[in-house]
Design a protein around this motif. Structure first.
Motif, PDB file in Angstrom:
ATOM      1  N   ARG A   1      17.547  49.589 -38.678  1.00 50.64           N
ATOM      2  CA  ARG A   1      18.231  50.790 -39.152  1.00 50.64           C
ATOM      3  C   ARG A   1      17.817  52.005 -38.336  1.00 50.64           C
ATOM      4  O   ARG A   1      18.654  52.840 -37.951  1.00 50.64           O
ATOM      5  CB  ARG A   1      17.909  51.019 -40.630  1.00 50.64           C
ATOM      6  N   THR A   2      16.510  52.089 -38.063  1.00 52.00           N
ATOM      7  CA  THR A   2      16.026  53.206 -37.245  1.00 52.00           C
ATOM      8  C   THR A   2      16.633  53.168 -35.853  1.00 52.00           C
ATOM      9  O   THR A   2      17.054  54.192 -35.299  1.00 52.00           O
ATOM     10  CB  THR A   2      14.492  53.152 -37.153  1.00 52.00           C
TER      11      THR A   2
ATOM     12  N   GLU B   1      20.222  54.194 -36.138  1.00 59.35           N
ATOM     13  CA  GLU B   1      20.323  55.649 -36.284  1.00 59.35           C
ATOM     14  C   GLU B   1      20.041  56.353 -34.959  1.00 59.35           C
ATOM     15  O   GLU B   1      20.730  57.312 -34.598  1.00 59.35           O
ATOM     16  CB  GLU B   1      19.339  56.117 -37.349  1.00 59.35           C
ATOM     17  N   ASN B   2      19.038  55.858 -34.250  1.00 62.28           N
ATOM     18  CA  ASN B   2      18.738  56.463 -32.941  1.00 62.28           C
ATOM     19  C   ASN B   2      19.902  56.282 -31.973  1.00 62.28           C
ATOM     20  O   ASN B   2      20.256  57.203 -31.222  1.00 62.28           O
ATOM     21  CB  ASN B   2      17.469  55.840 -32.362  1.00 62.28           C
TER      22      ASN B   2
ATOM     23  N   ALA C   1      22.608  58.625 -33.088  1.00 57.81           N
ATOM     24  CA  ALA C   1      22.267  59.988 -32.684  1.00 57.81           C
ATOM     25  C   ALA C   1      22.433  60.174 -31.180  1.00 57.81           C
ATOM     26  O   ALA C   1      22.915  61.207 -30.711  1.00 57.81           O
ATOM     27  CB  ALA C   1      20.820  60.314 -33.104  1.00 57.81           C
TER      28      ALA C   1
END
Length: 398
Positions: free
Chosen positions: A209-210, A213-214, A217
């Motif tokens: 998930r991180t 998200e990165n 972004a």
């Protein structure tokens, strides 16, 4: 085993350092000790070979615990013969005088004695111990009890046997019971493994998930920067077009100014040339008139002898011709001056008119004038590459 060789009715025995040899002849002890070497007669000799080295005796036996569960005990007893004379007297260690082989099986007897003695003490301990406690502490308790029991056994010193060490290798229940006992621990381990797997999956999901998200972004930032890049490119293109238009305007104004100045200079030069031409023509006419007058005077002087009427007529004609030539020269000078002034005014007016016209119209007029002054061209071949480039430039300019 002793090494025995034959020589002319005699036998020669050679023992090992770890074997105690006892040689009796006619009931009397003749040789006694380890590693002996001697000659003897086979008919009168009674030989015994007692091993004095440390020997390992592995044993496996079954026992029953306090809760009536069968367990298998694996143990090893290390022993040695400490008193060969007593052992040879209690057990049959005699050897054949011809081959050196034991006549009996003394080591098997010792093994049976030790195994049964150790088994007796192990069974006594396990019979009062539950299976769970036996599996946890049974190895130590069985080893200590067997070692203590063998050390306290009176028959062993009476046989010349000394116990060196006792080791209990394993204590195992039946396979079904062992599997049943392993199940709770295995389930607990499996639960811990599942928990670790779930935690690892949760950590992996969190990291994914991180990472997502990165990545999102990064994509958003990239899109924003692409938008800024497109906007900056548009701004640069617009500025470039404005700068190009301003440069074209400056070039057109400079060209127009230069053209106006050139036209004014050309008009002034034309006016000066016309005035000079007129003055030259007037001077030439006056000089010609003066020459004609001189010629006429000369002719008059030459024709003085002519009649007065002829002389007067000739003088009048000469004067009229001179006056007419002067008037004609003056008219031509005035005409040239007027034409030069008109041409200069027309050129100045043409420049004033074109000064207010945009750059595109000036380019078109320049092309038209250029086409009017080009030499005769029979044919023109335009390739697709040239036409494409021209159309592209026209499109960019539009």
């Amino acid at each position: 085993m002793a090494d025995i060789t034959r020589r002319l009715g005699w036998r020669h025995l050679r023992g090992a350092p770890t074997a105690h040899i006892r040689h009796h002849r006619s009931g009397k002890l003749v040789h006694d000790g380890p590693g002996l070497s001697f000659w003897f007669r086979s008919l009168t000799a009674a030989l015994s070979e007692v091993p004095v080295d440390d020997r390992e005796l592995a044993m496996t036996f079954h026992a029953r615990t306090a809760d009536f569960q069968d367990v298998a005990v694996q143990a090893t007893v290390t022993y040695r013969v400490s008193d060969p004379a007593v052992a040879a007297a209690r057990l049959d260690f005699s050897i054949d005088p011809d081959t050196g082989v034991w006549r009996g099986a003394p080591l098997e007897q010792l093994g049976t004695l030790l195994t049964e003695t150790a088994q007796q003490h192990a069974l006594d301990v396990l019979a009062r111990t539950p299976l769970a406690a036996a599996l946890v502490d049974g190895v130590t308790s069985v080893r200590e009890r067997v070692a203590a029991g063998l050390a306290a056994e009176p028959r062993l010193p009476a046989t010349g046997i000394e116990i060196v060490a006792v080791r209990v290798v394993a204590l195992r229940p039946e396979p079904e019971v062992e599997r049943a006992l392993r199940t709770p621990a295995r389930e607990l381990i499996q639960q811990e493994a599942d928990r670790a797997t779930y935690e690892r999956r949760a950590v992996a999901v969190e990291r994914e998930r991180t990472i997502a998200e990165n990545e999102l972004a990064s994509k958003i930032e990239l899109a924003r920067r692409e938008e800024q890049l497109v906007e900056q490119r548009g701004t640069n293109t617009r500025r470039e077009a404005e700068e190009s238009a301003a440069a074209d305007k400056v070039r057109a104004e400079a060209e127009a100014t230069r053209t106006v100045r050139l036209a004014e200079a050309e008009a002034a030069r034309a006016v000066k040339l016309a005035a000079a031409e007129a003055e030259r023509a007037v001077k030439l006419s006056e000089a010609e008139a003066a020459g004609q007058v001189r010629l006429a005077d000369a002719e008059a002087r030459r024709t003085e002898r002519m009649t007065e009427a002829e002389a007067a007529r000739t003088v009048r004609l000469a004067e009229a011709e001179a006056a007419r030539a002067v008037q004609l020269a003056r008219a031509e000078a005035e005409s040239a001056r007027a034409v030069g002034e008109a041409r200069a005014q027309a050129q100045a007016a043409w420049l004033r008119v074109h000064a207010d016209v945009d750059v595109t119209t000036l380019h078109a007029l320049t092309g038209t004038r250029l086409a009017e002054n080009l030499p005769h061209i029979d044919s023109v071949t335009v390739s697709p590459d040239v036409l494409t480039g021209l159309l592209a430039k026209l499109g960019v300019r539009e």
